[in-house]
Write a protein that holds these residues in place. Sequence first.
Motif, PDB file in Angstrom:
ATOM      1  N   VAL A 190       0.785  -1.202  -0.005  1.00  0.00           N
ATOM      2  CA  VAL A 190      -0.128  -0.286  -0.058  1.00  0.00           C
ATOM      3  C   VAL A 190       0.964   1.231  -0.009  1.00  0.00           C
ATOM      4  N   LEU A 191       0.611   2.272  -0.830  1.00  0.00           N
ATOM      5  CA  LEU A 191       1.285   3.400  -0.743  1.00  0.00           C
ATOM      6  C   LEU A 191       0.488   4.528  -0.444  1.00  0.00           C
ATOM      7  N   ASN A 192       0.657   5.120   0.639  1.00  0.00           N
ATOM      8  CA  ASN A 192      -0.045   6.072   1.120  1.00  0.00           C
ATOM      9  C   ASN A 192       0.244   7.440   0.774  1.00  0.00           C
ATOM     10  N   SER A 193       1.472   7.885   0.608  1.00  0.00           N
ATOM     11  CA  SER A 193       1.935   9.379   0.071  1.00  0.00           C
ATOM     12  C   SER A 193       3.152   9.235  -0.498  1.00  0.00           C
ATOM     13  N   ILE A 194       3.621   9.954  -1.510  1.00  0.00           N
ATOM     14  CA  ILE A 194       4.779  10.298  -2.076  1.00  0.00           C
ATOM     15  C   ILE A 194       4.917  11.780  -2.182  1.00  0.00           C
ATOM     16  N   ARG A 195       6.195  12.272  -1.455  1.00  0.00           N
ATOM     17  CA  ARG A 195       6.538  13.477  -1.408  1.00  0.00           C
ATOM     18  C   ARG A 195       7.603  13.721  -2.144  1.00  0.00           C
ATOM     19  N   ILE A 196       7.519  14.707  -3.201  1.00  0.00           N
ATOM     20  CA  ILE A 196       8.633  14.940  -3.823  1.00  0.00           C
ATOM     21  C   ILE A 196       9.356  16.425  -3.824  1.00  0.00           C
ATOM     22  N   THR A 197      10.543  16.497  -3.404  1.00  0.00           N
ATOM     23  CA  THR A 197      11.112  17.870  -3.133  1.00  0.00           C
ATOM     24  C   THR A 197      12.347  18.077  -4.117  1.00  0.00           C
ATOM     25  N   GLY A 198      12.297  19.173  -4.601  1.00  0.00           N
ATOM     26  CA  GLY A 198      13.378  19.635  -5.385  1.00  0.00           C
ATOM     27  C   GLY A 198      14.083  20.601  -4.830  1.00  0.00           C
ATOM     28  N   TYR A 199      15.644  20.549  -5.263  1.00  0.00           N
ATOM     29  CA  TYR A 199      16.575  21.552  -4.725  1.00  0.00           C
ATOM     30  C   TYR A 199      17.561  21.925  -5.767  1.00  0.00           C
ATOM     31  N   THR A 200      17.871  23.076  -5.725  1.00  0.00           N
ATOM     32  CA  THR A 200      19.105  23.461  -6.407  1.00  0.00           C
ATOM     33  C   THR A 200      20.322  23.982  -5.502  1.00  0.00           C
ATOM     34  N   ASP A 201      21.422  24.295  -6.433  1.00  0.00           N
ATOM     35  CA  ASP A 201      22.628  24.921  -5.547  1.00  0.00           C
ATOM     36  C   ASP A 201      22.321  26.481  -5.366  1.00  0.00           C
ATOM     37  N   ARG A 202      23.149  27.041  -4.783  1.00  0.00           N
ATOM     38  CA  ARG A 202      22.864  28.525  -4.455  1.00  0.00           C
ATOM     39  C   ARG A 202      23.460  29.382  -5.687  1.00  0.00           C
ATOM     40  N   LEU A 203      23.888  28.973  -6.848  1.00  0.00           N
ATOM     41  CA  LEU A 203      24.044  29.607  -7.871  1.00  0.00           C
ATOM     42  C   LEU A 203      23.125  30.150  -8.609  1.00  0.00           C
ATOM     43  N   GLY A 204      22.943  31.526  -8.880  1.00  0.00           N
ATOM     44  CA  GLY A 204      21.473  32.024  -9.348  1.00  0.00           C
ATOM     45  C   GLY A 204      20.562  32.705  -8.627  1.00  0.00           C
ATOM     46  N   SER A 205      19.791  33.304  -9.087  1.00  0.00           N
ATOM     47  CA  SER A 205      18.810  34.137  -8.245  1.00  0.00           C
ATOM     48  C   SER A 205      17.639  33.191  -7.216  1.00  0.00           C
ATOM     49  N   PRO A 206      17.419  33.449  -6.196  1.00  0.00           N
ATOM     50  CA  PRO A 206      16.561  32.660  -5.371  1.00  0.00           C
ATOM     51  C   PRO A 206      15.010  32.535  -6.245  1.00  0.00           C
ATOM     52  N   SER A 207      14.614  33.466  -6.924  1.00  0.00           N
ATOM     53  CA  SER A 207      13.281  33.079  -7.629  1.00  0.00           C
ATOM     54  C   SER A 207      13.622  32.132  -8.727  1.00  0.00           C
ATOM     55  N   TYR A 208      14.713  32.228  -9.544  1.00  0.00           N
ATOM     56  CA  TYR A 208      15.054  31.381 -10.713  1.00  0.00           C
ATOM     57  C   TYR A 208      15.110  30.085  -9.932  1.00  0.00           C
ATOM     58  N   ASN A 209      16.145  29.929  -8.924  1.00  0.00           N
ATOM     59  CA  ASN A 209      15.996  28.579  -8.260  1.00  0.00           C
ATOM     60  C   ASN A 209      14.933  28.009  -7.664  1.00  0.00           C
ATOM     61  N   PRO A 263      25.928  18.152  -5.011  1.00  0.00           N
ATOM     62  CA  PRO A 263      25.290  17.333  -4.131  1.00  0.00           C
ATOM     63  C   PRO A 263      24.086  17.869  -3.787  1.00  0.00           C
ATOM     64  N   ASN A 264      23.913  19.435  -3.904  1.00  0.00           N
ATOM     65  CA  ASN A 264      22.860  20.368  -3.350  1.00  0.00           C
ATOM     66  C   ASN A 264      21.751  20.100  -4.435  1.00  0.00           C
ATOM     67  N   ARG A 265      22.347  19.845  -5.649  1.00  0.00           N
ATOM     68  CA  ARG A 265      21.398  19.865  -6.997  1.00  0.00           C
ATOM     69  C   ARG A 265      20.769  18.376  -6.949  1.00  0.00           C
ATOM     70  N   ARG A 266      19.485  18.138  -6.388  1.00  0.00           N
ATOM     71  CA  ARG A 266      18.846  16.954  -6.056  1.00  0.00           C
ATOM     72  C   ARG A 266      17.416  16.973  -5.909  1.00  0.00           C
ATOM     73  N   VAL A 267      16.949  15.835  -6.070  1.00  0.00           N
ATOM     74  CA  VAL A 267      15.259  15.720  -5.779  1.00  0.00           C
ATOM     75  C   VAL A 267      15.317  14.540  -4.694  1.00  0.00           C
ATOM     76  N   VAL A 268      14.575  14.763  -3.813  1.00  0.00           N
ATOM     77  CA  VAL A 268      14.353  13.929  -2.496  1.00  0.00           C
ATOM     78  C   VAL A 268      13.005  13.435  -2.701  1.00  0.00           C
ATOM     79  N   ILE A 269      12.817  12.278  -2.790  1.00  0.00           N
ATOM     80  CA  ILE A 269      11.302  11.669  -2.608  1.00  0.00           C
ATOM     81  C   ILE A 269      11.130  10.694  -1.490  1.00  0.00           C
ATOM     82  N   ASP A 270      10.154  11.090  -0.680  1.00  0.00           N
ATOM     83  CA  ASP A 270       9.710  10.461   0.592  1.00  0.00           C
ATOM     84  C   ASP A 270       8.620   9.471   0.406  1.00  0.00           C
ATOM     85  N   VAL A 271       8.802   8.384   0.663  1.00  0.00           N
ATOM     86  CA  VAL A 271       7.458   7.440   0.447  1.00  0.00           C
ATOM     87  C   VAL A 271       6.993   6.659   1.649  1.00  0.00           C
ATOM     88  N   ASP A 272       5.638   6.814   1.976  1.00  0.00           N
ATOM     89  CA  ASP A 272       5.228   6.472   3.141  1.00  0.00           C
ATOM     90  C   ASP A 272       4.002   5.106   2.617  1.00  0.00           C
TER      91      ASP A 272
END
Length: 277
Positions: A190-209, A263-272
Amino acid sequence: MKKLMILGLFAGLMGGCTTGTIITQEGTTEQPKWHNAEKVTFNKDLGTFPNLQSLNQIRDGMTKDQLYELIGRPQYDDGWRPREWNYLFHFTTPGQGENNITTCQFKVLFDQNMYARSFYWNPINPENAVCPPNLTPPVKEPIEDKVTTQRYTLGADALFKFDKSDIQNLNPKGRVDLDSLITELGKFKVLNSIRITGYTDRLGSPSYNQKLSQDRAESIKQYLVNRGVNPNIVTSQGRGSAQSVTECENNLSRTELINCLAPNRRVVIDVDGYIEQ
């Protein structure tokens, strides 16, 4: 002078007690601001305990009516036709928080067409709480099954071509990594939830990232949904350069700095969900 005073009073009444968050046309912000937590406008200033399954269904592109059906009306006064909705939510967290309760504020930002585009959390009590808490909505399952939470971290450089975020620009290795993830999801009864969170590095503007991280998370979500994952249990969000996992000196060459920050440029996927023992 009297006319100006009347106009100013009218503008204040129409504007309500806004947070002062500066919202872009795309429905993002570089710095979310928050109401005084106690200034809830209904439920006797107490906030609500949200339905976890409803909360897990919130996603980018929803209308205000759709959000209202899931989590009710906004709980703070943001004026007339606001482009942000603010809530005060409580979560039952055994062994954590005050009287086993964690309290968080939740903010939804809308684009210029009033579609929900970005989502933010603010811990209230405890001040260093994880919001939302890592909770699994209750489901009826046989006792021999085991509830579990799995975290998968995928490197954005392997997933996407440089500066790209759409499915069409997935790298071959990125597709292999995502297909391997889908195989892992198949091990859950049974899959209850999948949360996908994207991250960037600090290069570039905050709004762009912020936008790049949100778009990449949404593309991963679409990839999973296209391969049969229930869209109602998948949520996506972008966090820009927040929560970096490595720091690099500024005196590096640009190429060295980009490689160091990888390593900061990543996608984290949490599965419950539930797996069989």
